[in-house]
Design a protein around this motif. Structure first.
Motif, PDB file in Angstrom:
ATOM      1  N   ILE A 117     -25.898 -41.717 -30.005  1.00 36.10           N
ATOM      2  CA  ILE A 117     -26.865 -42.821 -30.019  1.00 36.10           C
ATOM      3  C   ILE A 117     -28.097 -42.468 -29.199  1.00 36.10           C
ATOM      4  O   ILE A 117     -29.234 -42.695 -29.627  1.00 36.10           O
ATOM      5  CB  ILE A 117     -26.222 -44.112 -29.472  1.00 36.10           C
ATOM      6  CG1 ILE A 117     -25.183 -44.644 -30.448  1.00 36.10           C
ATOM      7  CG2 ILE A 117     -27.286 -45.176 -29.236  1.00 36.10           C
ATOM      8  CD1 ILE A 117     -24.410 -45.810 -29.907  1.00 36.10           C
ATOM      9  N   GLU A 118     -27.882 -41.918 -28.005  1.00 34.90           N
ATOM     10  CA  GLU A 118     -29.026 -41.582 -27.152  1.00 34.90           C
ATOM     11  C   GLU A 118     -29.976 -40.635 -27.868  1.00 34.90           C
ATOM     12  O   GLU A 118     -31.200 -40.856 -27.902  1.00 34.90           O
ATOM     13  CB  GLU A 118     -28.542 -40.943 -25.857  1.00 34.90           C
ATOM     14  CG  GLU A 118     -29.699 -40.563 -24.932  1.00 34.90           C
ATOM     15  CD  GLU A 118     -29.238 -39.827 -23.689  1.00 34.90           C
ATOM     16  OE1 GLU A 118     -29.730 -38.704 -23.452  1.00 34.90           O
ATOM     17  OE2 GLU A 118     -28.400 -40.373 -22.957  1.00 34.90           O
ATOM     18  N   LYS A 137     -34.949 -44.665 -24.834  1.00 30.36           N
ATOM     19  CA  LYS A 137     -34.784 -46.115 -24.812  1.00 30.36           C
ATOM     20  C   LYS A 137     -33.326 -46.518 -24.606  1.00 30.36           C
ATOM     21  O   LYS A 137     -33.023 -47.673 -24.340  1.00 30.36           O
ATOM     22  CB  LYS A 137     -35.335 -46.706 -26.109  1.00 30.36           C
ATOM     23  CG  LYS A 137     -36.833 -46.441 -26.282  1.00 30.36           C
ATOM     24  CD  LYS A 137     -37.332 -46.923 -27.627  1.00 30.36           C
ATOM     25  CE  LYS A 137     -38.812 -46.588 -27.800  1.00 30.36           C
ATOM     26  NZ  LYS A 137     -39.334 -46.997 -29.114  1.00 30.36           N
ATOM     27  N   TYR A 138     -32.436 -45.561 -24.803  1.00 25.71           N
ATOM     28  CA  TYR A 138     -31.021 -45.773 -24.514  1.00 25.71           C
ATOM     29  C   TYR A 138     -30.494 -44.518 -23.829  1.00 25.71           C
ATOM     30  O   TYR A 138     -30.807 -43.398 -24.265  1.00 25.71           O
ATOM     31  CB  TYR A 138     -30.229 -46.028 -25.800  1.00 25.71           C
ATOM     32  CG  TYR A 138     -28.715 -46.024 -25.564  1.00 25.71           C
ATOM     33  CD1 TYR A 138     -28.061 -47.166 -25.127  1.00 25.71           C
ATOM     34  CD2 TYR A 138     -27.962 -44.860 -25.757  1.00 25.71           C
ATOM     35  CE1 TYR A 138     -26.695 -47.161 -24.890  1.00 25.71           C
ATOM     36  CE2 TYR A 138     -26.595 -44.850 -25.520  1.00 25.71           C
ATOM     37  CZ  TYR A 138     -25.964 -45.995 -25.084  1.00 25.71           C
ATOM     38  OH  TYR A 138     -24.632 -45.979 -24.837  1.00 25.71           O
ATOM     39  N   LYS A 139     -29.719 -44.688 -22.756  1.00 20.17           N
ATOM     40  CA  LYS A 139     -29.179 -43.536 -22.028  1.00 20.17           C
ATOM     41  C   LYS A 139     -27.657 -43.655 -21.924  1.00 20.17           C
ATOM     42  O   LYS A 139     -27.138 -44.692 -21.516  1.00 20.17           O
ATOM     43  CB  LYS A 139     -29.782 -43.447 -20.621  1.00 20.17           C
ATOM     44  CG  LYS A 139     -31.265 -43.119 -20.594  1.00 20.17           C
ATOM     45  CD  LYS A 139     -31.749 -42.979 -19.159  1.00 20.17           C
ATOM     46  CE  LYS A 139     -33.227 -42.623 -19.098  1.00 20.17           C
ATOM     47  NZ  LYS A 139     -33.699 -42.458 -17.686  1.00 20.17           N
ATOM     48  N   ALA A 140     -26.980 -42.579 -22.291  1.00 16.81           N
ATOM     49  CA  ALA A 140     -25.532 -42.522 -22.094  1.00 16.81           C
ATOM     50  C   ALA A 140     -25.256 -42.483 -20.589  1.00 16.81           C
ATOM     51  O   ALA A 140     -26.004 -41.859 -19.827  1.00 16.81           O
ATOM     52  CB  ALA A 140     -24.957 -41.284 -22.765  1.00 16.81           C
ATOM     53  N   PRO A 141     -24.191 -43.139 -20.122  1.00 12.97           N
ATOM     54  CA  PRO A 141     -23.936 -43.228 -18.674  1.00 12.97           C
ATOM     55  C   PRO A 141     -23.452 -41.910 -18.073  1.00 12.97           C
ATOM     56  O   PRO A 141     -22.972 -41.022 -18.771  1.00 12.97           O
ATOM     57  CB  PRO A 141     -22.842 -44.298 -18.589  1.00 12.97           C
ATOM     58  CG  PRO A 141     -22.130 -44.229 -19.906  1.00 12.97           C
ATOM     59  CD  PRO A 141     -23.182 -43.881 -20.915  1.00 12.97           C
ATOM     60  N   TRP A 142     -23.598 -41.818 -16.750  1.00 12.86           N
ATOM     61  CA  TRP A 142     -23.029 -40.747 -15.925  1.00 12.86           C
ATOM     62  C   TRP A 142     -23.422 -39.346 -16.400  1.00 12.86           C
ATOM     63  O   TRP A 142     -22.609 -38.434 -16.458  1.00 12.86           O
ATOM     64  CB  TRP A 142     -21.510 -40.884 -15.841  1.00 12.86           C
ATOM     65  CG  TRP A 142     -21.091 -42.209 -15.320  1.00 12.86           C
ATOM     66  CD1 TRP A 142     -21.572 -42.870 -14.225  1.00 12.86           C
ATOM     67  CD2 TRP A 142     -20.100 -43.079 -15.891  1.00 12.86           C
ATOM     68  NE1 TRP A 142     -20.955 -44.078 -14.060  1.00 12.86           N
ATOM     69  CE2 TRP A 142     -20.040 -44.241 -15.070  1.00 12.86           C
ATOM     70  CE3 TRP A 142     -19.253 -42.990 -16.996  1.00 12.86           C
ATOM     71  CZ2 TRP A 142     -19.181 -45.295 -15.341  1.00 12.86           C
ATOM     72  CZ3 TRP A 142     -18.400 -44.048 -17.266  1.00 12.86           C
ATOM     73  CH2 TRP A 142     -18.370 -45.177 -16.440  1.00 12.86           C
TER      74      TRP A 142
END
Length: 442
Positions: free
Chosen positions: A56-57, A387-392
């Motif tokens: 997605i990112e 606009k979207y970031k995967a965590p960690w």
């Protein structure tokens, strides 16, 4: 051309993911992992959620046809982009072969004497013709098919809750004591769980459609993250709970690896005409997954053709925006693969599942590593696109890669899937070497 809205996107993704990986292959998983089966589906689901976050990112930052193949190419060069693209397409065709074989197996419950390959070929032609439709027609068909299989899992889980906690449903009167007894004995332990993970990852491989469909979705930066969260959480819960209740309720000795455990259990529940009703539901479930997989595989082939790495004809779209030649070629190759069911009627399902799972596993490892370097590239060149970031980041990416690598190394613990594993490795080698011919022509 009509683009997907949020509901279309959710339905197509659910249709692509939920299929024979739970409805038929779960019997194989249980035979290997035993009481650890729910944990195996949960672990596979967590890996799937990590992979989806990475896809997605990158897809929201750069929504292009070909998705993760394009990003891998940007980071690691033309050769790896070529390998990833053809590997995804091949894995998709093998996944389609698994689903169409499952459809044939379900049909044989009614028509025992008709050979498996005839059903497989018939369904292959049918689904190819459906995918020549436009997105509006395709999403309407998928909506109906997806609703049936999601509703089936929900109904089964509700009945499972009732039975597991002491409510008598038909001949099913077991409580959770059976599950606790098996769990206290350790079952097949962590070894069984690891041995089953290739089959588990196959059950989640349909997530590739999330990247494939971004380019045909309205306002992807708004739609995709929220829709993907609904999709992934729903699938993980449905799979894990269904697996738990199958293990908890299934009477000792009733498991048949050649039959869906849902048919067995709904028969035990004494639902009128249960074998026929459930078999029909499972047939539509596999048709739904098959339908969506043709979509994602043909879009990858179209992307390869745009980069002159697939037959030029497959880059052609009709007035409805459908890559018709890519759909036809994917369908024709599928028809060729399913004819193997004539030669290997008893083992074709496990072979195609394990080969598809192997190729998907390599693809997921590639996505994890690509994400590490692609995030770094975007942050340097165009940070506003994130606009979207995967965590960690980047720890989660490396953790996911290492986890899949452990699963890959554990695959030989289940010997029956070794032929498919070797076949997948051979296919990967052929694809890698074929790039030399493509490069020479260029």
């Amino acid at each position: 051309m009509r683009a997907f809205n949020k509901m279309d996107f959710i339905v197509m993704a659910l249709g692509n993911i939920i299929g024979s990986g739970i409805f038929l292959a779960s019997s194989l998983v249980i035979s290997v992992a035993g009481v650890w089966t729910p944990a195996a589906y949960l672990l596979g689901g967590l890996i799937m959620m990590m992979e989806v976050a990475f896809i997605i990112e990158m897809s929201v930052a750069n929504p292009v046809a070909g998705s993760f193949r394009v990003y891998a190419r940007e980071i690691f060069g033309d050769w790896w982009g070529y390998v990833i693209g053809w590997m995804f397409w091949t894995s998709g065709v093998l996944g389609m072969a698994s689903e169409v074989t499952a459809c044939a197996i379900f049909m044989q419950l009614w028509l025992h004497h008709v050979p498996l390959w005839i059903f497989s070929l018939t369904f292959s032609i049918l689904i190819t013709m459906i995918n020549l439709n436009d997105l509006k027609g395709l999403s309407k068909i998928e909506t109906g098919l997806s609703f049936i299989k999601v509703a089936t899992l929900v109904v089964f889980i509700v009945i499972g809750f009732a039975v597991a906690f002491g409510v008598k449903v038909g001949n099913a009167t077991e409580s959770l004591a059976q599950f606790y007894s098996a769990a206290s004995g350790g079952g097949k332990g962590i070894t069984g769980l690891l041995a089953s993970m290739l089959l588990i990852l196959f059950a989640y491989t349909g997530t590739g459609i999330i990247g494939m469909a971004v380019n045909e979705t309205e306002k992807p930066e708004r739609v995709i993250p929220g829709a993907a969260k609904i999709i992934t959480i729903s699938v993980v819960l449905l799979y894990t709970l269904a697996a738990f209740f199958i293990v908890a309720i299934m009477p000792p000795g009733a498991l048949d690896t050649k039959t869906s455990p849902f048919v067995t259990l709904f028969t035990i529940f004494r639902i009128p005409f249960a074998p026929d009703i459930v078999n029909f539901i499972l047939l539509t479930a596999s048709l739904s997954a098959l339908n969506s997989q043709v979509y994602s595989a043909s879009r990858m082939l179209f992307s390869l053709a745009e980069d002159h790495e697939a037959p030029r004809l497959t880059a052609r779209k009709n007035k409805k925006g459908v890559p018709v030649a890519a759909v036809w070629l994917s369908g024709i190759v599928l028809m060729g693969v399913v004819l193997l069911s004539y030669l290997l009627p008893k083992t074709i399902f496990i072979y195609t599942v394990s080969a598809s799972g192997f190729l998907a596993m390599v693809n997921w490892m590639s996505v994890s590593v690509t994400h590490v370097f692609y995030r770094r590239k975007i942050e340097k060149t165009a940070p506003e696109k994130l606009k979207y970031k995967a965590p960690w980041y980047p720890y989660l990416s490396w953790f996911c890669f290492a986890l899949i690598l452990v699963i890959f190394l554990s695959s030989p613990l289940y010997p029956d899937q070794l032929p498919g594993l070797y076949s997948g490795g051979g296919i990967l080698l052929v694809i890698a070497l074929s790039y030399l011919l493509i490069k020479k022509k260029k």
